[in-house]
Design an enzyme around this catalytic site. Structure first.
Site, short mmCIF file in Angstrom:
data_model
loop_
_atom_site.label_atom_id
_atom_site.label_comp_id
_atom_site.label_asym_id
_atom_site.label_seq_id
_atom_site.Cartn_x
_atom_site.Cartn_y
_atom_site.Cartn_z
N CYS A 103 0.59 -1.08 0.16
CA CYS A 103 -0.31 0.17 0.15
C CYS A 103 1.27 0.79 -0.08
CB CYS A 103 -0.83 -0.23 0.80
SG CYS A 103 -2.08 1.07 1.42
N CYS A 203 -3.71 -0.09 7.42
CA CYS A 203 -4.29 -0.05 5.69
C CYS A 203 -5.59 -1.18 5.78
CB CYS A 203 -3.50 -1.21 4.65
SG CYS A 203 -3.78 -0.97 3.11
N1 LIG Z 1 -7.72 6.81 4.05
C1 LIG Z 1 -6.09 7.80 3.94
N2 LIG Z 1 -6.46 9.45 3.61
C2 LIG Z 1 -5.79 9.34 3.59
N3 LIG Z 1 -4.31 9.32 4.17
C3 LIG Z 1 -4.27 8.15 4.59
C4 LIG Z 1 -5.41 7.12 4.55
N4 LIG Z 1 -5.08 5.89 5.82
C5 LIG Z 1 -3.85 6.50 6.15
N5 LIG Z 1 -3.12 7.66 5.74
C6 LIG Z 1 -1.90 8.35 5.76
O1 LIG Z 1 -0.64 7.09 6.07
C7 LIG Z 1 0.20 6.99 7.30
C8 LIG Z 1 0.30 5.81 8.70
O2 LIG Z 1 -0.93 4.70 7.79
P1 LIG Z 1 -1.61 4.14 9.58
O3 LIG Z 1 -2.89 3.33 8.71
O4 LIG Z 1 -0.52 3.41 9.41
O5 LIG Z 1 -2.55 5.11 10.19
P2 LIG Z 1 -2.08 5.24 11.71
O6 LIG Z 1 -0.64 5.07 11.79
O7 LIG Z 1 -3.24 5.31 12.75
O8 LIG Z 1 -2.03 7.67 11.59
P3 LIG Z 1 -3.41 8.06 12.28
O9 LIG Z 1 -3.45 8.53 13.36
O10 LIG Z 1 -3.08 9.28 11.06
O11 LIG Z 1 -3.96 7.83 11.62
C9 LIG Z 1 -1.51 7.88 8.16
O12 LIG Z 1 -0.97 8.95 9.07
C10 LIG Z 1 -2.00 9.22 6.84
O13 LIG Z 1 -0.97 10.23 6.70
#
Ligand SMILES: Nc1ncnc2c1ncn2[C@@H]1O[C@H](COP(=O)(O)OP(=O)(O)OP(=O)(O)O)[C@@H](O)[C@H]1O
EC number: 2.8.1.13
Length: 403
Positions: A103, A203
């Site tokens: 991803c 993801c």
């Molecule tokens: N649906 C989405 N739309 C835009 N950016 C995304 C999306 N999902 C993830 N990202 C980007 O990828 C990064 C890492 O994704 P991950 O799923 O690991 O989230 P995370 O570490 O829980 O971060 P967050 O707290 O921002 O959700 C996120 O911080 C964001 O910048």
């Protein structure tokens, strides 16, 4: 004329990306927030755990609060083609895919990046816990992928397939912070995501019920569960012999210790039946539904062509513990292209085969047909299709798909 560099932040509706956007504004960037809708299938979603509508609304509200433009884009078709189809193909072939790594390589730092560049962005930023370094090699800039400062959250493993071109365009504004600091900043900035629970699934995959999800696409097919004894001759324990340079190691021995073992049903005994070998993964313990074995039973190999699952008793079964693996030539990826090994060369690094696994010393030996990774310590459940990432301390140097 624009004076500030423009950056598109991937706003997921979570706290990490909200704070990433906030920090970029403070640093003087011109910031645009972008939410992407990924492929998702209602029928296999854990109720209330894949609230993409809620997430996109939160992302929009954060952008509003920060006073930045916001856009939502639908990448579900691209996501299905590049991630979901790959996942099914890998499971079908008896391998274990890693959709999170794909991803980042295929969506966030490719399609999403291109969408950002259409908005004339100079950079794409995410809320990943990792850091970017820049050094000069032979007069040219070289980008480094470095671990996040918070050892509990380091996500560099998920970015181990990024290229120099992708890293050049990436910003990781929260990578130097600890998670509690990120939450504190979000509270101080009065962001609605400050107390929002961390997303469980990375993801999309953690947000769906994997068994149901697989069963929808890959038809059930009954087959045998075979128990393989501990004392088979095919188990090797590698030790680099003293006095012989690793690059001079015999390729036949390297193959024997690094390639997956192919078991046959007559090497063990039938323990029971399964519903389809393509639903199972090396190292898996749950879902076998075989009782009365005393010690827990682990999957040590699957054969999706013959539809057979091979298992071993106990977590120290030699079929589960191996200390070498192989990456085919076309699957070797060097983030640090300047450090790429040529056939006949070897190097010492530290490596891991899964997210958050402590790094383990390893010798990398490059031959014409691929790369052998020989760990100093045996690794549990090396699964074909997963990624090995090799490091020099905090820096991820390269990665590859395990053969
Ligand atoms: N649906 C989405 N739309 C835009 N950016 C995304 C999306 N999902 C993830 N990202 C980007 O990828 C990064 C890492 O994704 P991950 O799923 O690991 O989230 P995370 O570490 O829980 O971060 P967050 O707290 O921002 O959700 C996120 O911080 C964001 O910048």
């Amino acid at each position: 004329m624009r004076t500030k560099p423009r950056v598109v932040v991937g706003l997921s509706g979570g706290v990490d990306s909200s704070v990433a956007a906030h920090l970029l504004i403070e640093q003087g960037y011109e910031v645009i927030g972008m939410f992407m809708k990924n492929w998702h299938d209602e029928s296999v979603t854990i109720s209330n755990e894949c609230p993409w509508m809620e997430d996109s609304t939160d992302a929009m509200l954060v952008a509003e609060k920060l006073g930045i433009p916001f856009q939502a884009i639908d990448l579900s078709e691209e996501y299905r083609e590049r991630i979901v189809d790959y996942m099914f193909a890998e499971y079908e072939a008896g391998r274990t895919p890693n959709p999170d790594i794909l991803c980042n390589r295929e969506i966030k730092f490719d399609i999403f990046l291109k969408a950002a560049q259409k908005l004339k962005a100079d950079f794409v930023a995410t809320g990943h816990y990792c850091q970017k370094g820049e050094i000069e090699v032979d007069g040219k800039p070289v980008y480094q992928l470095l671990a996040g400062a918070d050892p509990n959250k380091d996500q560099s493993y998920f970015l181990c397939q990024l290229s120099q071109e992708q890293l050049a365009k990436a910003l990781f504004p929260i990578g130097h912070l600890q998670k509690p600091e990120v939450r504190r900043i979000a509270k101080e900035a009065d962001l609605i995501t400050a107390d929002k629970k961390d997303s469980q699934g990375l993801c999309f995959i953690g947000k769906v019920r994997l068994p149901e999800f697989l069963q929808q696409q890959l038809k059930p097919k009954k087959g045998k569960i075979i128990q393989i004894p501990e004392n088979l001759e095919v188990y090797y324990n590698v030790q680099i012999p003293a006095g012989i340079a690793p690059e001079d190691w015999d390729e036949e021995i390297l193959d024997a210790v690094s390639l997956p073992i192919h078991y046959t049903p007559n090497q063990g005994k039938v323990l029971g039946e399964h519903t389809g070998a393509h639903y199972f993964t090396v190292g898996q313990r749950k879902g076998l539904q075989v009782g009365g074995t005393g010690k827990p039973l682990f999957v040590i190999s699957t054969d999706t062509k013959e539809n057979v699952i091979y298992t071993g008793l106990g977590e120290d079964h030699p079929g589960l513990l191996r200390n070498a693996l192989f990456v085919k030539s076309d699957q070797i990826h060097w983030i640090r292209e300047d450090l790429a090994l040529k056939p006949g060369e070897s190097a010492r690094y530290q490596a891991r085969i899964r997210y958050r696994q402590p790094l383990s010393g390893a010798t990398l030996i490059r031959k014409e047909k691929g790369l052998y990774v020989l760990f100093d310590q045996p690794q549990k459940g090396i699964a074909s299709g997963q990624f090995v990432a090799w490091h020099q301390g905090e820096e991820c140097i390269g990665s590859g798909t395990i053969f």
